[in-house]
Design an enzyme around this catalytic site. Structure first.
Site, PDB file in Angstrom:
ATOM      1  N   ILE A 137      71.309  12.587  25.025  1.00 25.80           N
ATOM      2  CA  ILE A 137      71.919  13.779  24.456  1.00 25.80           C
ATOM      3  C   ILE A 137      70.972  14.537  23.529  1.00 25.80           C
ATOM      4  O   ILE A 137      71.034  15.754  23.435  1.00 25.80           O
ATOM      5  CB  ILE A 137      73.214  13.395  23.704  1.00 25.80           C
ATOM      6  CG1 ILE A 137      74.286  12.996  24.729  1.00 25.80           C
ATOM      7  CG2 ILE A 137      73.725  14.527  22.826  1.00 25.80           C
ATOM      8  CD1 ILE A 137      75.595  12.578  24.123  1.00 25.80           C
ATOM      9  N   ALA A 138      70.087  13.831  22.854  1.00 22.28           N
ATOM     10  CA  ALA A 138      69.221  14.489  21.873  1.00 22.28           C
ATOM     11  C   ALA A 138      67.882  13.765  21.786  1.00 22.28           C
ATOM     12  O   ALA A 138      67.698  12.692  22.361  1.00 22.28           O
ATOM     13  CB  ALA A 138      69.905  14.519  20.511  1.00 22.28           C
ATOM     14  N   GLN A 139      66.948  14.367  21.048  1.00 24.44           N
ATOM     15  CA  GLN A 139      65.676  13.715  20.766  1.00 24.44           C
ATOM     16  C   GLN A 139      65.399  13.813  19.272  1.00 24.44           C
ATOM     17  O   GLN A 139      65.986  14.632  18.563  1.00 24.44           O
ATOM     18  CB  GLN A 139      64.541  14.321  21.575  1.00 24.44           C
ATOM     19  CG  GLN A 139      64.135  15.724  21.202  1.00 24.44           C
ATOM     20  CD  GLN A 139      63.057  16.251  22.149  1.00 24.44           C
ATOM     21  OE1 GLN A 139      62.959  15.843  23.305  1.00 24.44           O
ATOM     22  NE2 GLN A 139      62.234  17.184  21.674  1.00 24.44           N
ATOM     23  N   ASP A 290      78.225   2.294  19.086  1.00 24.37           N
ATOM     24  CA  ASP A 290      77.100   2.426  20.017  1.00 24.37           C
ATOM     25  C   ASP A 290      75.938   1.557  19.521  1.00 24.37           C
ATOM     26  O   ASP A 290      74.794   1.997  19.457  1.00 24.37           O
ATOM     27  CB  ASP A 290      76.672   3.887  20.111  1.00 24.37           C
ATOM     28  CG  ASP A 290      75.924   4.202  21.395  1.00 24.37           C
ATOM     29  OD1 ASP A 290      76.013   3.405  22.341  1.00 24.37           O
ATOM     30  OD2 ASP A 290      75.247   5.244  21.447  1.00 24.37           O
TER      31      ASP A 290
END
Length: 510
Positions: A137-139, A290
């Site tokens: 989803i992101a970096q 998570d």
């Protein structure tokens, strides 16, 4: 739109696995029977030309999943922690999905930051690195805040990720409806509700303002947890697509050899990961949902560092008590208790035989407890328990899906640190302490005080409730013609109890 066009998406999933060579690898990893192998070959081979090619430099399974998109990547991240299920080779390939995906250009990340925070990047940060980690989803970029000089991690959402997720989840919804139509027995599992729950989770994960708030709350809850750290967010540098938080320095939790070389006790770390998760779930009802290897580090002083709070789980006090008693019953091998809790909570239909259910639970638990430590698994327990509850008509509890899934993921992390860890021995002190604190006499007194205070807040409404009740009794025919009559009349004994409780609540609040 959740229409038949999604059939192409589902067919393409199988075709992609066939084209990339992942199909054979998956079948080998799960030791699939010959019939399943033949069926997969017959159904997959003719459509392989529809599959995505993927990155040929990646291993087959990772190649297929990354080609299919972010929703598949999320599923692969979960499986990466379960080497005992998918095998060490496949788990190693899937672990690449956690923080080593191809990044998008830094210039695009800077443009997103400048647009969201409404300031030039050089005005916000004195240093800004190339991507240090890239996920579905992101970096993340390593940076230094110009104003304070503090080293931070800057997380930026991938461009176009929302559209990609909607496409994948759309196909999942269609597949769930298809399963319910073709297999009426599967409706008990509520597959559509499960997909909806997953959709809500990943949609929330794309709003980094929610993640910043979750990190802040989680930090407050765990402030007194020894050996545990949570990087704090910098709210002034956060937006929907940007999250800035303290930099977490440490060794990756998934690198066991590096941890041992640095002098860390991996057995202690494994036990602590299990106990921290259970403490957060049972004590606070708010837990990191998570907790795979990619979201955990170990600091130089041995502290466990958790980050990436896009997916958080929350369960109410009642559900926590039920869940704790079920765990405690299994730990104590008291299957009558486990059965009774299931029936009292309404998890199993009342028309079923409680004694028979207890015996079925014994058949689940005893083989597990009779095994050596390396084979005692919460994952196995959940799998066997699923079979039993299916036989007794227990519907899927969608509110517990995230908790159960995280429990399996955390166990996978602990197993990777110490394959011989006795999961139940690690869990027992946390569950026992919660049982004592949350279900004993002190907890009952606390519950009564809360009830009294809650009723006390409604004290000003009591005269109106009594007046309405008396009027309904005096004018039954007229009351029947009003909307008020649609509500059941309040019994006089209940009014008296409410009045007494309100008085007690006011006294307690003073």
């Amino acid at each position: 739109m959740r229409g038949p066009h999604n059939i192409l998406r589902l067919v393409r999933t199988g075709a992609t696995f066939e084209r990339t060579g992942a199909m054979a690898a998956v079948l080998d990893a799960v030791d699939a029977p010959i019939r399943l192998r033949m069926a997969a070959r017959v159904l997959g081979w003719p459509f392989r030309w529809l599959g995505y090619k993927g990155d040929p430099t990646l291993p087959p399974i990772t190649r297929a999943i990354t080609a299919l998109g972010p929703a598949y990547i999320k599923f692969g991240q979960i499986l990466s922690t379960r080497a005992d299920v998918v095998g060490p080779e496949m788990a190693g390939q899937l672990r690449m999905l956690q923080d080593r995906l191809p990044p998008f250009p830094t210039d695009i990340a800077k443009a997103v930051i400048e647009a969201d925070l409404r300031a030039p990047i050089d005005q916000l940060f004195s240093e800004f690195s190339e991507p240090v980690a890239a996920a579905s989803i992101a970096q993340v970029h390593r940076a230094r805040v110009r104003e304070t000089g503090r080293e931070v991690a800057v997380k930026v959402v991938r461009p176009g990720i929302g559209v990609a997720f909607k496409r994948d989840i759309d196909a999942f919804h269609f597949g769930a409806r298809l399963v319910e139509m073709l297999s009426p027995g599967a409706r008990r599992l509520r597959p559509r509700d499960v997909v909806s729950h997953f959709e809500q989770t990943v949609t929330g994960e794309q709003d980094l303002r929610l993640e910043a708030a979750a990190a802040s709350e989680f930090s407050e809850n765990t402030a007194r947890d020894a050996g545990f750290q949570v990087p704090m967010p910098h709210f002034a540098l956060c937006s929907r697509r940007v999250l800035t938080a303290d930099w977490a320095e440490g060794l990756p939790m998934g690198d066991r050899e590096a941890l041992i070389a640095a002098g860390h006790d991996t057995t202690d770390l494994a036990r602590r990961v299990i106990q921290l998760f259970l403490s957060h779930a049972l004590r606070d009802g708010f837990f990191h949902a998570d907790m795979h290897h990619g979201n955990l580090k170990v600091a130089a002083n041995g502290d466990v560092i958790a980050y990436d709070f896009g997916i958080m789980g929350e369960i109410d006090e009642y559900t926590r008590r039920v869940y704790a008693q079920i765990l405690y019953g299994f730990i104590q091998r008291d299957y009558r208790l486990v059965a009774r809790v299931h029936f009292e909570a309404g998890y199993v239909p009342r028309d079923r035989d409680e004694a028979a259910f207890a015996r079925a639970l014994r058949a689940v638990g005893e083989p597990i407890f009779g095994a050596d430590a390396s084979r005692i698994s919460m994952g196995n327990l959940l799998s066997y328990l699923f079979e039993v509850t299916e036989r007794f008509g227990m519907p899927t509890r969608t509110e517990l899906i995230l908790l159960q899934r995280t429990m399996v993921v955390v166990e996978g992390v602990a197993r990777s640190l110490d394959p011989n860890l006795n999961i139940w021995d690690a869990a027992k002190p946390v569950v026992s302490d919660y049982i004592k604190a949350g279900i004993g006499p002190k907890a009952a007194a606390h519950d009564l005080a809360q009830i009294a205070q809650t009723v006390g807040r409604y004290g000003p409404l009591l005269p109106r409730i009594i007046e309405r009740m008396l009027w309904e009794r005096a004018h039954p025919e007229e009351a029947r013609l009003t909307l008020i009559q649609a509500r059941p009349a309040v019994p006089i004994w209940l009014v008296a109890v409410l009045a007494l409780a309100a008085g007690a609540g006011i006294g307690l609040s003073l």
